[in-house]
Enzyme design. Sequence first.
Site, PDB file in Angstrom:
ATOM      1  N   PHE A 140     -30.205   2.407 -20.580  1.00  0.00           N
ATOM      2  CA  PHE A 140     -28.875   2.833 -20.122  1.00  0.00           C
ATOM      3  C   PHE A 140     -28.201   3.640 -21.228  1.00  0.00           C
ATOM      4  O   PHE A 140     -28.133   3.192 -22.369  1.00  0.00           O
ATOM      5  CB  PHE A 140     -27.995   1.636 -19.754  1.00  0.00           C
ATOM      6  N   ASP A 225     -29.629   4.787 -29.424  1.00  0.00           N
ATOM      7  CA  ASP A 225     -28.369   4.535 -28.737  1.00  0.00           C
ATOM      8  C   ASP A 225     -27.921   3.129 -29.134  1.00  0.00           C
ATOM      9  O   ASP A 225     -28.428   2.135 -28.623  1.00  0.00           O
ATOM     10  CB  ASP A 225     -28.577   4.647 -27.223  1.00  0.00           C
ATOM     11  N   LYS A 254     -18.390   1.360 -27.842  1.00  0.00           N
ATOM     12  CA  LYS A 254     -18.018  -0.028 -27.537  1.00  0.00           C
ATOM     13  C   LYS A 254     -17.272  -0.751 -28.675  1.00  0.00           C
ATOM     14  O   LYS A 254     -16.082  -0.547 -28.828  1.00  0.00           O
ATOM     15  CB  LYS A 254     -19.247  -0.802 -27.061  1.00  0.00           C
TER      16      LYS A 254
HETATM   17  C1  LIG Z   1     -22.107   1.004 -22.396  1.00  0.00           C
HETATM   18  C2  LIG Z   1     -23.251   1.845 -22.861  1.00  0.00           C
HETATM   19  C3  LIG Z   1     -23.201   3.247 -22.790  1.00  0.00           C
HETATM   20  C4  LIG Z   1     -22.068   3.991 -22.136  1.00  0.00           C
HETATM   21  O1  LIG Z   1     -20.872   3.877 -22.815  1.00  0.00           O
HETATM   22  P1  LIG Z   1     -19.515   4.361 -22.097  1.00  0.00           P
HETATM   23  O2  LIG Z   1     -18.468   4.115 -23.136  1.00  0.00           O
HETATM   24  O3  LIG Z   1     -19.355   3.543 -20.865  1.00  0.00           O
HETATM   25  O4  LIG Z   1     -19.675   5.779 -21.770  1.00  0.00           O
HETATM   26  C5  LIG Z   1     -24.257   3.962 -23.330  1.00  0.00           C
HETATM   27  N1  LIG Z   1     -25.302   3.340 -23.878  1.00  0.00           N
HETATM   28  C6  LIG Z   1     -25.393   2.005 -23.953  1.00  0.00           C
HETATM   29  C7  LIG Z   1     -26.581   1.379 -24.606  1.00  0.00           C
HETATM   30  C8  LIG Z   1     -24.377   1.201 -23.438  1.00  0.00           C
HETATM   31  O5  LIG Z   1     -24.478  -0.128 -23.479  1.00  0.00           O
END
Ligand SMILES: *Cc1c(COP(=O)(O)O)cnc(C)c1O
Length: 406
Positions: A140, A225, A254
């Site tokens: 994700f 990421d 986050k």
């Molecule tokens: C939550 C998340 C995202 C997206 O972040 P947003 O602030 O919602 O755009 C991207 N990568 C990972 C691994 C995430 O957990």
Amino acid sequence: MTTEQRVERNLFDEVMVPCYSPMAEIPVRGSGARVWDQHDREYVDFAGGIAVSCLGHCHPIMVNALKEQADKLWHLSNVLTNEPALRLAKKLTELCFADKVFFANSGAEANEAALKLARRYAVDKFGTEKDQIIAFHQGFHGRTFFTVTVGGQEAYSDGFGPKPQAVTHIPYNDLSALAEIMSEKTCAVMMEPLQGEGGLVSPSVEFVQGVRELCDKHQALLIFDEVQTGNGRTGDFYAYQGLGVTPDILTTAKSLGGGFPIGAMLTTTELAAHLKVGTHGSTYGGNPLACAVAEAVIDEVSKPEVLAGVKQREQWFREGLTAINAKYPIFAEIRGKGLLLGASLTDEWQGRARDILVQAGKEGLMMLVAGTNVVRFTPSLVIEKADIDEGMARLERAIATLYNAE
Ligand SMILES: *Cc1c(COP(=O)(O)O)cnc(C)c1O
């Protein structure tokens, strides 16, 4: 003082785009690891706003940073720089491998910047043929069209017409699949150093090290990421620091803002040079308010005692979940790292993660799921032992109710 009119959940269906389906309760205030709804019902928060509220709710350190900056300067645009952004960038470069920082407002935007940088670097240095981006099933990376395409979940990426090109997915932890499809055409490999949304899947050491070696071999960039794993979540400031592998580009969001929207892409001087003036940007990215709060957050979270505290709390969570499971055996495995934890459900309980979440809500516990078969816990990194104990007691009551109804 303003007088606020009370609004109820039914207004959501009337005025909000229906891409979410929020619970009936509407929280109105929070403090530490506790939250209260409109009817003054209190909840223990094991969700932390999906791995965001790393210092809990309304931590005085964050509130003070926000209030102080609110009286000074809110916004300038990137025609000018500002002190909080420069201070935060400097500190981030001191906390990890990176030399350069690009600020965004969310995880998806940080990832969008990372992907655009990788493509730009490849075009500049090797030509337009080197465009392949490899990512992983169940990964994700956010909800913009590029990031959703790189993310490995068709439910999120399909149904919007033609997607960005040259994106390939393979199974996570499968080094031979990666070796097979990588070539001189590979521009970048993007991965989470612990899959969050995908169900709390840790990489094996051989896998991450092998990915790094293959990237080096094919002159491809490795993008980590760390939007969910970063800022102390796994007990290291960034998760890569516990894996013995350093990426070329790292994205963070986050927990970085502890609840204030901010994201960042971190990279080396050599790579950063390819995003020349005008090639990328953001109106709000590097906003003084966001950066002032994030600076206060990382000052606190990067303290050795806070990071050590994450590992201690992981232990308490694992013990609590194991004790519940001894009475009501519904968990197959407790996995994840630090305070990014999941409990996968046994065969008989497949598909019931959301039922547990809903029942926990009735007992006054906020938690999360990752898919339909894993319950997820991403609490404040400084949650008190007493709050963990109380949350576990509520979770046990919720699970007992479901278990005994079988
Ligand atoms: C939550 C998340 C995202 C997206 O972040 P947003 O602030 O919602 O755009 C991207 N990568 C990972 C691994 C995430 O957990």
